[in-house]
Structure formats: structure tokens, C-alpha cells
Design a protein around this motif. Structure first.
Motif, mmCIF file in Angstrom:
data_model
loop_
_atom_site.group_PDB
_atom_site.id
_atom_site.type_symbol
_atom_site.label_atom_id
_atom_site.label_comp_id
_atom_site.label_asym_id
_atom_site.label_seq_id
_atom_site.Cartn_x
_atom_site.Cartn_y
_atom_site.Cartn_z
ATOM 1 N N LEU A 1 10.678 5.690 -29.679
ATOM 2 C CA LEU A 1 12.056 5.815 -30.168
ATOM 3 C C LEU A 1 12.700 7.101 -29.685
ATOM 4 O O LEU A 1 13.886 7.134 -29.335
ATOM 5 C CB LEU A 1 12.064 5.760 -31.698
ATOM 6 C CG LEU A 1 11.699 4.418 -32.338
ATOM 7 C CD1 LEU A 1 11.619 4.554 -33.858
ATOM 8 C CD2 LEU A 1 12.732 3.348 -31.971
ATOM 9 N N ASN A 2 11.922 8.168 -29.652
ATOM 10 C CA ASN A 2 12.458 9.445 -29.179
ATOM 11 C C ASN A 2 12.848 9.377 -27.709
ATOM 12 O O ASN A 2 13.863 9.944 -27.294
ATOM 13 C CB ASN A 2 11.439 10.559 -29.394
ATOM 14 C CG ASN A 2 11.263 10.920 -30.864
ATOM 15 O OD1 ASN A 2 12.169 10.676 -31.668
ATOM 16 N ND2 ASN A 2 10.113 11.470 -31.218
ATOM 17 N N TRP B 1 19.496 7.678 -24.121
ATOM 18 C CA TRP B 1 20.868 7.388 -24.552
ATOM 19 C C TRP B 1 21.705 8.661 -24.596
ATOM 20 O O TRP B 1 22.870 8.657 -24.208
ATOM 21 C CB TRP B 1 20.845 6.718 -25.915
ATOM 22 C CG TRP B 1 22.213 6.526 -26.498
ATOM 23 C CD1 TRP B 1 22.748 7.170 -27.575
ATOM 24 C CD2 TRP B 1 23.235 5.648 -26.019
ATOM 25 N NE1 TRP B 1 24.027 6.762 -27.799
ATOM 26 C CE2 TRP B 1 24.358 5.821 -26.853
ATOM 27 C CE3 TRP B 1 23.310 4.755 -24.967
ATOM 28 C CZ2 TRP B 1 25.530 5.109 -26.677
ATOM 29 C CZ3 TRP B 1 24.480 4.036 -24.787
ATOM 30 C CH2 TRP B 1 25.572 4.221 -25.623
ATOM 31 N N ASN B 2 21.115 9.758 -25.053
ATOM 32 C CA ASN B 2 21.852 11.021 -25.090
ATOM 33 C C ASN B 2 22.218 11.501 -23.689
ATOM 34 O O ASN B 2 23.322 12.005 -23.460
ATOM 35 C CB ASN B 2 21.022 12.086 -25.797
ATOM 36 C CG ASN B 2 20.879 11.828 -27.288
ATOM 37 O OD1 ASN B 2 21.705 11.125 -27.876
ATOM 38 N ND2 ASN B 2 19.838 12.372 -27.889
ATOM 39 N N ARG B 3 21.309 11.326 -22.749
ATOM 40 C CA ARG B 3 21.605 11.709 -21.376
ATOM 41 C C ARG B 3 22.716 10.859 -20.791
ATOM 42 O O ARG B 3 23.626 11.367 -20.115
ATOM 43 C CB ARG B 3 20.344 11.590 -20.521
ATOM 44 C CG ARG B 3 19.268 12.629 -20.829
ATOM 45 C CD ARG B 3 18.017 12.377 -20.000
ATOM 46 N NE ARG B 3 16.982 13.373 -20.304
ATOM 47 C CZ ARG B 3 15.759 13.329 -19.799
ATOM 48 N NH1 ARG B 3 15.403 12.344 -18.968
ATOM 49 N NH2 ARG B 3 14.877 14.257 -20.112
ATOM 50 N N LEU C 1 28.419 10.187 -19.113
ATOM 51 C CA LEU C 1 29.715 9.513 -19.274
ATOM 52 C C LEU C 1 30.788 10.479 -19.761
ATOM 53 O O LEU C 1 31.942 10.416 -19.326
ATOM 54 C CB LEU C 1 29.571 8.342 -20.246
ATOM 55 C CG LEU C 1 28.752 7.144 -19.761
ATOM 56 C CD1 LEU C 1 28.607 6.104 -20.872
ATOM 57 C CD2 LEU C 1 29.398 6.507 -18.531
ATOM 58 N N THR C 2 30.397 11.381 -20.650
ATOM 59 C CA THR C 2 31.356 12.375 -21.158
ATOM 60 C C THR C 2 31.854 13.282 -20.044
ATOM 61 O O THR C 2 33.052 13.560 -19.936
ATOM 62 C CB THR C 2 30.699 13.215 -22.268
ATOM 63 O OG1 THR C 2 30.262 12.364 -23.320
ATOM 64 C CG2 THR C 2 31.683 14.240 -22.813
ATOM 65 N N TYR C 3 30.933 13.735 -19.196
ATOM 66 C CA TYR C 3 31.323 14.604 -18.082
ATOM 67 C C TYR C 3 32.211 13.858 -17.084
ATOM 68 O O TYR C 3 33.181 14.422 -16.548
ATOM 69 C CB TYR C 3 30.082 15.142 -17.379
ATOM 70 C CG TYR C 3 29.346 16.200 -18.149
ATOM 71 C CD1 TYR C 3 30.002 17.336 -18.604
ATOM 72 C CD2 TYR C 3 27.990 16.061 -18.441
ATOM 73 C CE1 TYR C 3 29.338 18.302 -19.323
ATOM 74 C CE2 TYR C 3 27.313 17.030 -19.172
ATOM 75 C CZ TYR C 3 27.998 18.155 -19.608
ATOM 76 O OH TYR C 3 27.334 19.122 -20.328
#
Length: 302
Positions: A24-25, A31-33, A38-40
Motif C-alpha cells: 500500500l505504501n 500516486w503521490n509522484r 501533473l501539478t508541475y
């Protein structure tokens, strides 16, 4: 004696709890990466027009028209000099600041009181309460451009054209629906026990609103304040319709002065627009945490 038909089921592999947590980690890390990438990317696309404006502000009009995507050979500040020579930036900032602050201050008082009356007071008829609420928020369905001509006629009739008041009054009127929608939505979830305790302690209605309720709903107050300041700072249709006196012009209206009848000073427009945008970016950077708190306030009930 064992029967030949006896079947022994295979043992199922056991998965440790630590292995499941590690899996899960890893998924969460991926997903965080992906979210960060996408944010950048989105931020880069949003920043491209602003960066392009900065590049154009150092180029002359001929280069802007013939090769707008080229990089400037040197930092040429002629556009900024021309912007300061053409426009009285100090006066424009003062006019815009006065109109924005006075408008927001008055509209916050008016809409908070009306929203509190709708959300918290007891009416003999529920239909009257709902009718007042829908009457105040129905303005969200009316485009401001439709109001230009009637507001212009009213302004001429009152004799307040080319004054601060000619813009302050329309800005207050056009903000009522949006402010009422946010205020009432927040006040409906406001705990009634807090008001009851304050009334038992001897608070009157004015003290209850100003000393008890208003400080608690600070997140939504800050959100409304920021959105209205930015709206008024950027507003152009009402300004160009109601203001023609240079002494009372706002910044968006004054920037349009670079466009003549037969020619357009593109460099002056770009440089003046940057001088107009930078205070907004600073303002938004300072108060962005309040926007996030205001938009998420009341979303989670405990």
C-alpha cells in the motif's frame, strides 16, 4: 487404513501484514509522484502566458508584431518608461485601492447582516424567508453586462458620474448574490448552542453578531474579501461605461489608453499589464492560505 480417495487440500500461502502495508505504501508513493508531476505540468502551462508577457515587455512593437516568440537581445526598459510617462500609476493605484476597499467594506456589512437575518432569525412564514433568499441570489443568473445601460441611466439621473460613488454602488449591488450564497451556506451550519450561550450571558443582537458570530466565521469572511477585491481590481465594463475623467480612472481602464484610433502600443499595453498584475500576485500569495481555509471550512463536520 487410509482410503485412496482421500484428498488433502493444498495450504494457502499466507501474506504477512507487513507485506500488505508495504504494498500500500508503494502504491501511495507512486500516486503521490504522479500527482506531483501533473501539478508541475499544469503549473507550467499556467505560467507560460505570464512568462511570455515578461519577454514581450522587453521588446519593441515591431518585434512583437513580426516575431513575438523570439527572446529579447537585451533588457530594454523603454516600454516601462513609456508606461510611467503615459499613465499616472500612483493616482491609478490610489483610485483602484479606494474603490476596492470601500466597496468591499460596505458590501461585507450589508450582505453579512442580510445573510444572518435569513439564516438565523425566526420568520412567521417560511415562504417569506425562502423568497428573500432566492431574491438575493437570483442575481447570479443575471450577466452584469445586461445591467450596464440601466446603471448608466441611473448614474446620470443621480448626477454621480465620474466619481468614486458611480463605481462603488454597482460593485456593491453586483456582489450581493455571491456573498449571500457563501454567507448563508456557512451560517446554516453554525452551531446554535454558541449563540444560545451568548444570549444567556446577556449579549444583545449587535454584540452577538460582531463579538461572537463574525470572528468564528472568519474563514468565509476572508474568502469573500479576497474574491471581491480581485474582482473589483480587474473590473473593466462598469469602469469604461461610468468613468471618463482621468482623475478617477482605475488601472484596467487606464491601460486601454494605449490603444488609439489608428495604432496600438503593444509594448506599452504589455508592460502596464504586468505592473497591474504584480500587486494581485503579491496579494494572492499573502492570502492564499485563507482562501483554502474558507473553501474547505464546513466541508467536514465533527
Amino acid at each position: 487404513m487410509k482410503s485412496e480417495d482421500t484428498y488433502i487440500a493444498p495450504m494457502k500461502p499466507t501474506v504477512s501484514k507487513d507485506t500488505s502495508i508495504a504494498s500500500l505504501n508503494r502504491k501511495e508513493t507512486r500516486w503521490n509522484r504522479l500527482s506531483s508531476i501533473l501539478t508541475y505540468v499544469v503549473t507550467l502551462f499556467v505560467m507560460v502566458p505570464f512568462i511570455w508577457m515578461i519577454i514581450l515587455s522587453f521588446q519593441d512593437n515591431q518585434t512583437i508584431l513580426t516575431n513575438p516568440f523570439s527572446l529579447p537581445d537585451s533588457l530594454n526598459f523603454d516600454n516601462y518608461k513609456r508606461a510611467f510617462e503615459t499613465l499616472d500609476m500612483g493616482l491609478l493605484y490610489k483610485n483602484t485601492f479606494i474603490i476596492a476597499v470601500v466597496s468591499v467594506f460596505l458590501e461585507m456589512i450589508i450582505t453579512f447582516m442580510s445573510s444572518y437575518a435569513i439564516s438565523r432569525l425566526i420568520y412567521k412564514r417560511e415562504k417569506l424567508k425562502n423568497g428573500l433568499y432566492y431574491f438575493l441570489i437570483i442575481g447570479l443568473a443575471i450577466p452584469p453586462f445586461i445591467l450596464l445601460f440601466p446603471i448608466y441611466r441611473i448614474t446620470i439621473s443621480l448626477g454621480i458620474e465620474n466619481t468614486y460613488l458611480s463605481l462603488i454602488l454597482p460593485y456593491i449591488a453586483t456582489s450581493i448574490s455571491f456573498n449571500t450564497l457563501l454567507f448563508t451556506g456557512f451560517l446554516k451550519d453554525f452551531p446554535a448552542e454558541i449563540e444560545e450561550a451568548a444570549v444567556i450571558d446577556g449579549c444583545n443582537l449587535f454584540t452577538l453578531c460582531t463579538k461572537v458570530v463574525f470572528p468564528v466565521i472568519r474563514p468565509v469572511v476572508m474568502t469573500i474579501f479576497i474574491f471581491n477585491i480581485l474582482y473589483i481590481w480587474n473590473e473593466f465594463p462598469f469602469a469604461v461605461t461610468l468613468i471618463s475623467d482621468p482623475d478617477h480612472m482605475t488601472i484596467p481602464l487606464a491601460i486601454s489608453e494605449f490603444k488609439g484610433r489608428y495604432n496600438i502600443d503593444y509594448g506599452g499595453i504589455v508592460s502596464a499589464s504586468l505592473l497591474f498584475i504584480i500587486p494581485q500576485l503579491v496579494f494572492y500569495g499573502i492570502f492564499q492560505k485563507h482562501i483554502i481555509k474558507g473553501m474547505t471550512a464546513g466541508a467536514v463536520k465533527g
